[in-house]
Design a protein around this motif. Structure first.
Motif, PDB file in Angstrom:
ATOM      1  N   ILE A   1      -0.886 -22.605   9.403  1.00 12.70           N
ATOM      2  CA  ILE A   1      -1.849 -23.626  10.100  1.00 12.70           C
ATOM      3  C   ILE A   1      -0.996 -25.170   9.640  1.00 12.70           C
ATOM      4  O   ILE A   1      -0.911 -26.072  10.483  1.00 12.70           O
ATOM      5  CB  ILE A   1      -3.026 -23.628   9.507  1.00 12.70           C
ATOM      6  CG1 ILE A   1      -4.072 -22.297   9.907  1.00 12.70           C
ATOM      7  CG2 ILE A   1      -3.712 -24.917   9.889  1.00 12.70           C
ATOM      8  CD1 ILE A   1      -5.188 -22.217   9.154  1.00 12.70           C
TER       9      ILE A   1
ATOM     10  N   ALA B   1       0.357 -27.592  12.442  1.00 11.41           N
ATOM     11  CA  ALA B   1       0.036 -28.815  12.495  1.00 11.41           C
ATOM     12  C   ALA B   1       1.159 -29.928  12.409  1.00 11.41           C
ATOM     13  O   ALA B   1       1.173 -30.746  13.244  1.00 11.41           O
ATOM     14  CB  ALA B   1      -1.321 -29.309  11.594  1.00 11.41           C
TER      15      ALA B   1
ATOM     16  N   VAL C   1      -2.996 -25.992  15.923  1.00 12.42           N
ATOM     17  CA  VAL C   1      -3.660 -25.745  14.828  1.00 12.42           C
ATOM     18  C   VAL C   1      -4.651 -24.243  15.124  1.00 12.42           C
ATOM     19  O   VAL C   1      -4.770 -23.460  14.486  1.00 12.42           O
ATOM     20  CB  VAL C   1      -4.674 -26.724  14.569  1.00 12.42           C
ATOM     21  CG1 VAL C   1      -5.769 -26.165  13.361  1.00 12.42           C
ATOM     22  CG2 VAL C   1      -3.612 -27.768  13.546  1.00 12.42           C
TER      23      VAL C   1
ATOM     24  N   SER D   1      -3.781 -20.746  13.647  1.00  9.90           N
ATOM     25  CA  SER D   1      -5.034 -20.316  12.762  1.00  9.90           C
ATOM     26  C   SER D   1      -5.182 -19.082  13.157  1.00  9.90           C
ATOM     27  O   SER D   1      -5.286 -18.100  12.213  1.00  9.90           O
ATOM     28  CB  SER D   1      -6.216 -21.091  13.052  1.00  9.90           C
ATOM     29  OG  SER D   1      -6.199 -22.481  12.669  1.00  9.90           O
TER      30      SER D   1
ATOM     31  N   SER E   1      -8.799 -25.249   8.876  1.00  3.52           N
ATOM     32  CA  SER E   1      -8.464 -25.927  10.130  1.00  3.52           C
ATOM     33  C   SER E   1      -9.181 -27.074  10.662  1.00  3.52           C
ATOM     34  O   SER E   1      -9.025 -27.958  11.589  1.00  3.52           O
ATOM     35  CB  SER E   1      -8.340 -24.759  11.222  1.00  3.52           C
ATOM     36  OG  SER E   1      -9.699 -24.194  11.477  1.00  3.52           O
TER      37      SER E   1
ATOM     38  N   TRP F   1      -7.962 -30.675  10.961  1.00  2.00           N
ATOM     39  CA  TRP F   1      -7.258 -31.197  12.184  1.00  2.00           C
ATOM     40  C   TRP F   1      -8.485 -31.151  13.346  1.00  2.00           C
ATOM     41  O   TRP F   1      -7.955 -31.608  14.565  1.00  2.00           O
ATOM     42  CB  TRP F   1      -6.110 -30.443  12.677  1.00  2.00           C
ATOM     43  CG  TRP F   1      -5.178 -30.861  11.489  1.00  2.00           C
ATOM     44  CD1 TRP F   1      -4.005 -31.936  11.535  1.00  2.00           C
ATOM     45  CD2 TRP F   1      -4.800 -29.977  10.415  1.00  2.00           C
ATOM     46  NE1 TRP F   1      -3.390 -31.762  10.448  1.00  2.00           N
ATOM     47  CE2 TRP F   1      -3.774 -30.536   9.839  1.00  2.00           C
ATOM     48  CE3 TRP F   1      -5.368 -28.697   9.808  1.00  2.00           C
ATOM     49  CZ2 TRP F   1      -3.071 -29.833   8.548  1.00  2.00           C
ATOM     50  CZ3 TRP F   1      -5.057 -28.114   8.620  1.00  2.00           C
ATOM     51  CH2 TRP F   1      -3.725 -28.897   8.020  1.00  2.00           C
TER      52      TRP F   1
END
Lengths: 220, 247, 243
Positions: B33, B37, B65, B69, B128, B131
């Motif tokens: 992740i 990102a 993201v 994820s 997560s 973000w």
């Protein structure tokens, strides 16, 4: 159906194959009575382990029948234990499956620990044990529930001499109590300890006699 | 019931005593992740879903993201069920011999898988959120959780099909990354809006996650039935393989 | 014999032939054909098709993954068996040379598959940069595989670490597809950076330059990891792994 009180296990004309037209067992017959220790030998790949798996119900015979009213304990050739559990936890997993409570499992476990002398490994993870000790645990598990028949597939690979002697002491003790053992073994010295020594040749159990150097098919 | 809980407890022990798996559970999704990102540029992206342009336009970092994820989650879920499956395949006959029934073993296994997947999903969701602005938390969580269940079943199927751990891991990585990080990635996938994509395992669960985050026409719960149907098909495949392998 | 032993393992066949083809084909089949812009280490600003960029970096990724796995598996597999071979009369130099020849042959085979397959799919007509970059990435990732095997010789964990690390390095970090992270100055310390720069420079720049320095940087990287690997082996930090 077994009528004879002394008869613990009856195998009638058992045939088995993994691939069609390639029979591993071509008609195995055997009667196992109380107080017997039967040794089975044979070439590699002759079907000894397959026969034992059929006896304990892990494989189904293609034809033939197996009758027993007795409780069976089985120690497989490959070590089948939970690697990330301790010795005691493994005893609990298998004991719990048979319906024993914590205390009953503990009592049996300590009894087996004493006999096989591995109490010091109680809290050790299986993956951290040596090959011989793993084999002892593998065998020890088969004693849970006080079985009437013990079916052992090369049970003492890697065991030290003291454990080997202890192993045979347990077998003789069990025999005294009216129990019976079927054991796959290639060790010549063991032959003297067996009540009957059988050979798996061409998919059939045969009894070989020293006098005329001939083998005869076992028939019930 | 007590046998099932006892057995699942032992399965859990075999997992958490493997240091590598514990590290994997906690590190891999976080790392993926984080890198996902960081790799996304700071700009908005034209994103079309269900034939309509998503408005306001999402930022690339949000899409990145969500996808990473899912990638981290499905990788860990499938690897863990594969690992458990590989270990249990050899032990099941012995457990059965000691009077455990097949439903008891399967239930214990399922319980462990569900617990682990809940834990990883929770962790991934929380991480997560650094973000993401999620409109509907339940939809997002369920989308992630159901995808982890689907890929756990994949891991289990693969554990039945391969002989070696290395080969199984290659297959798991190939399928997981190909689906979640590549095919379902609207940032560079030209297959993203093609009809057949709904055959891919992560398709509907990713849609659920997108719907829970972006302002879209349909609700996330419209997709649940498809995810559950997919799961049922995978379970059926597993049972068929199991049956033929046994005989 | 070493070669035969490897060829008879399904996972080896999978990772040396199927895996590179799947990775390269997947990048081609999936990626949308839109223009993208990125900056090279040399400072040139490149405009290229995202599809082409993804294919060539896909080829590098395939080589990185395969090399890491081979470096790892060979180190693990021959750690014990080489002692036995020594006992029956082979010298360490004979054993190591045979392993090196086998590794070289397998990687040559895999890199020719990767290079030719990606060459077929991309509009970039550069072969020189591609061949050099795949060779460099092989060296670097074999040494990383060797290093991991010397620290943690568990097949499951080791191959997983390598697969994920190679994927993240080559597909996400040093790859211009991961736009924002690629622009960071610290990514040049990642193992895939210099070989990727070679393939991008020679594949997409009209006036490619700086190959020698990029080869030197890659080789220095390789030597540092090999030295680290020997050091790790010598001081014996290998973690206990039950086989």
């Amino acid at each position: 159906m077994i009528d004879d009180k002394n008869l613990l296990l009856e195998i009638k004309d058992v045939k088995f194959h993994y691939k069609k037209n390639n029979d591993i067992l071509t008609g195995v017959n055997l009667e196992l009575y109380q107080n017997e220790i039967i040794g089975i030998s044979g070439e590699n790949g002759s079907g000894k382990s397959t026969l034992l798996k059929i006896l304990v119900g892990l494989l189904k015979p293609k034809t033939g029948s197996i009758s027993t009213k007795s409780k069976i304990g089985y120690s497989p050739q490959n070590i089948l234990l939970f690697d990330n559990l301790t010795v005691a936890e493994n005893f609990h997993v298998f004991g719990r499956g048979m319906g024993y409570d914590k205390k009953a499992i503990k009592d049996q476990m300590y009894d087996i620990f004493d006999k096989l002398n591995f109490a010091k490994y109680e809290k050790v993870l299986i993956k951290n044990l040596s090959g011989g000790t793993k084999q002892k645990v593998n065998f020890g598990i088969s004693l849970i529930g006080d079985p009437d028949i013990l079916i052992l597939d090369e049970p003492y690979q890697g065991m030290d001499y003291a454990s080997f002697i202890a192993f045979w002491d347990i077998q003789f003790e069990m025999r005294k109590l009216g129990k019976s053992i079927i054991i796959v073994s290639h060790i010549i010295e063991d032959q003297s300890k067996f009540s009957r020594s059988l050979h798996l040749i061409k998919g059939k159990l045969q009894c070989c006699k020293e006098e005329d150097c001939k083998c005869y098919e076992v028939k019930n | 019931m007590s046998k099932i809980i006892f057995l699942s407890n032992q399965f859990l022990k075999t997992l958490y005593r493997d240091k590598f798996l514990v590290v994997l559970i906690f590190i891999l999704p976080v790392l993926l992740i984080f890198v996902g990102a960081m790799s996304a540029p700071d700009r908005e992206v034209l994103f079309i879903m269900d034939g309509q342009i998503v408005n306001p336009a999402p930022e690339t970092v949000e899409i990145s993201v969500i996808l990473y994820s899912l990638t981290g989650l499905v990788l860990v879920a499938s690897i863990i069920s594969f690992y458990l499956g590989m270990n249990l395949n050899k032990l099941v006959p012995r457990l059965k011999q000691y009077s455990y029934t097949t439903p008891q073993i399967i239930s214990a296994f399922l319980l462990v898988v569900i617990l682990i997947n809940l834990l990883i999903t929770l962790m991934v969701t929380v991480f997560s959120l650094n973000w993401l602005d999620v409109n509907d938390m339940i939809g997002y969580f369920l989308g992630l959780f159901l995808s982890s269940l689907l890929f756990s079943t994949f891991g289990l199927i693969i554990s039945k099909l391969v002989d070696t751990t290395a080969l199984g891991l290659y297959l798991i990585l190939t399928i997981s990354i190909l689906d979640t990080a590549f095919l379902e990635n609207p940032l560079f996938s030209r297959r993203y809006n093609e009809d057949w994509m709904n055959l891919m395992p992560a398709y509907y669960s990713i849609k659920m996650a997108f719907r829970a985050i972006f302002d879209l026409k349909e609700n996330w719960y419209d997709d649940i039935q498809f995810v559950l149907f997919y799961e049922a098909v995978l379970v059926a495949i597993y049972l068929i393989i199991n049956y033929f392998k046994k005989s | 014999m070493i070669f035969r032993n490897l060829l008879r393992q399904k996972s080896i066949i999978f990772s040396s032939t199927i895996l590179p083809i799947v990775i390269i084909w997947a990048t081609w089949w999936i990626t949308v054909e839109v223009p993208m812009t990125f900056e090279l280490y040399s400072g040139k600003l490149i405009s290229a098709s995202m599809l082409d960029v993804h294919i060539v970096t896909g080829a590098i990724t395939a080589m990185g993954i395969t090399s890491a796995i081979f470096g790892f598996l060979i180190t693990v597999e021959f750690a014990d068996i080489s002692k036995r071979l020594k006992q029956v009369g082979y010298s360490y130099s004979e054993i190591n040379s045979s392993i090196f020849v086998v590794l070289f042959l397998v990687l040559l085979f895999t890199s020719s598959i990767s290079v030719s397959f990606s060459y077929l799919l991309t509009k970039s007509d550069d072969l020189q940069g591609m061949i050099i970059a795949t060779l460099l990435i092989s060296f670097i990732y074999v040494s990383i595989g060797n290093l991991v095997a010397n620290i943690y010789p568990d097949v499951t964990a080791g191959s997983l670490i390598l697969l994920i690390f190679a994927f993240m390095d080559l597909m996400m970090i040093v790859n211009p597809m991961g736009e924002a992270i690629y622009e960071q100055s610290w990514v040049k310390f990642f193992p895939g950076y210099w070989p990727t720069q070679i393939v991008l420079e020679y594949g997409f720049s009209d006036t490619p330059s700086g190959m020698i320095s990029q080869i030197i940087y890659s080789l220095i990287y390789f030597l540092i990891i090999m030295a680290l690997s020997f050091f790790v082996k010598k001081i014996g930090v290998t973690m206990e792994v039950k086989k």
